[in-house]
Design an enzyme around this catalytic site. Structure first.
Site, PDB file in Angstrom:
ATOM      1  N   SER A  82     -10.685  -6.889  -2.664  1.00 49.07           N
ATOM      2  CA  SER A  82      -9.485  -7.532  -2.963  1.00 49.07           C
ATOM      3  C   SER A  82      -9.275  -8.639  -2.348  1.00 49.07           C
ATOM      4  O   SER A  82      -8.331  -9.663  -2.485  1.00 49.07           O
ATOM      5  CB  SER A  82      -8.283  -6.605  -3.272  1.00 49.07           C
ATOM      6  N   HIS A 122      -4.297  -7.340   3.327  1.00 51.76           N
ATOM      7  CA  HIS A 122      -3.838  -8.349   2.170  1.00 51.76           C
ATOM      8  C   HIS A 122      -3.070  -9.322   3.038  1.00 51.76           C
ATOM      9  O   HIS A 122      -2.898  -9.415   4.259  1.00 51.76           O
ATOM     10  CB  HIS A 122      -2.871  -7.714   1.343  1.00 51.76           C
ATOM     11  N   ASP A 148       1.622  -7.156  -4.175  1.00 56.58           N
ATOM     12  CA  ASP A 148       1.398  -5.799  -4.017  1.00 56.58           C
ATOM     13  C   ASP A 148       2.765  -4.680  -4.169  1.00 56.58           C
ATOM     14  O   ASP A 148       2.665  -3.492  -3.699  1.00 56.58           O
ATOM     15  CB  ASP A 148       1.208  -5.634  -2.507  1.00 56.58           C
TER      16      ASP A 148
END
Length: 206
Positions: A82, A122, A148
């Protein structure tokens, strides 16, 4: 669909089971074994002692890194894609987490979400700072189309500093692929342990 940039933080512990077996042996059993095969027993004793020293040294180094970096997990492995192209599966990340350092948009953080056992890595895309100094922020994977919020616990729209495990300060590409392979293919893990065990036995007999 949101993909979570999960990271692994576990150290292999299966080899520590030998200590449980040794604790079951009382002094009388040890004396009998020592009298029957003293040389082999001595070699086993020194191998176990050396192994214990290696494990103790590794734990001391790990604890030292925790103190130096301020992070409960100074080294983690990226488990998903990701965050591509910034990070790929198997990349080994080095983290720090000094509480006095402000969180800024654009930096990459590793955070925990309630209800999820594996931390996520992230990028911070938005920061909301209140007048009293409290900071809330929003994250997103570089390779994801949406933020998110779908990964946070129900009703949670922002993360706080207490959710952060660390901030990425450096990485080694693909070094953690062994960890991923062992997680994805348990048979490989058992085969590796069998090879290590065979090596120890052959070394003991030589």
């Amino acid at each position: 669909m949101v993909r979570a940039g999960a990271v692994g933080t576990h150290l292999p512990t299966s080899s520590l089971d030998i200590f449980g077996d040794l604790r079951k042996m009382n002094k009388r059993q040890c004396t009998i074994i020592s009298s029957i095969v003293p040389e082999k027993y001595d070699r086993l004793y020194y191998q176990v002692l050396n192994f214990a020293m290696i494990v103790s040294s590794a734990l001391m180094i790990w604890k030292g890194l925790i103190v130096l970096t301020g992070s409960e997990s100074p080294i983690v492995v990226v488990l998903s894609g990701s965050m591509e192209p910034a990070f790929h599966r198997g990349d080994l990340l080095f983290l720090t987490n000094f509480r006095e350092d402000p969180i800024r948009a654009g930096e990459i953080v590793v955070f925990k979400v309630e209800g999820r056992d594996i931390p996520i890595v992230h990028r911070v895309i938005k920061v909301h700072e209140k007048d009293n100094g409290d900071i809330k922020f929003l994250t997103k994977g570089d390779n994801n189309e949406v933020d998110d919020r779908g990964l946070y616990k129900e009703g949670q729209n922002w993360l706080e500093k207490k959710d952060v495990v660390g901030r990425a300060r450096g990485f080694l590409p693909y070094v953690g692929m062994v960890t991923i392979i062992m997680n994805d293919y348990p048979k490989f893990k058992y085969a590796l342990l069998a090879v290590m065990g065979a090596y120890v036995l052959l070394k003991r007999e030589s």
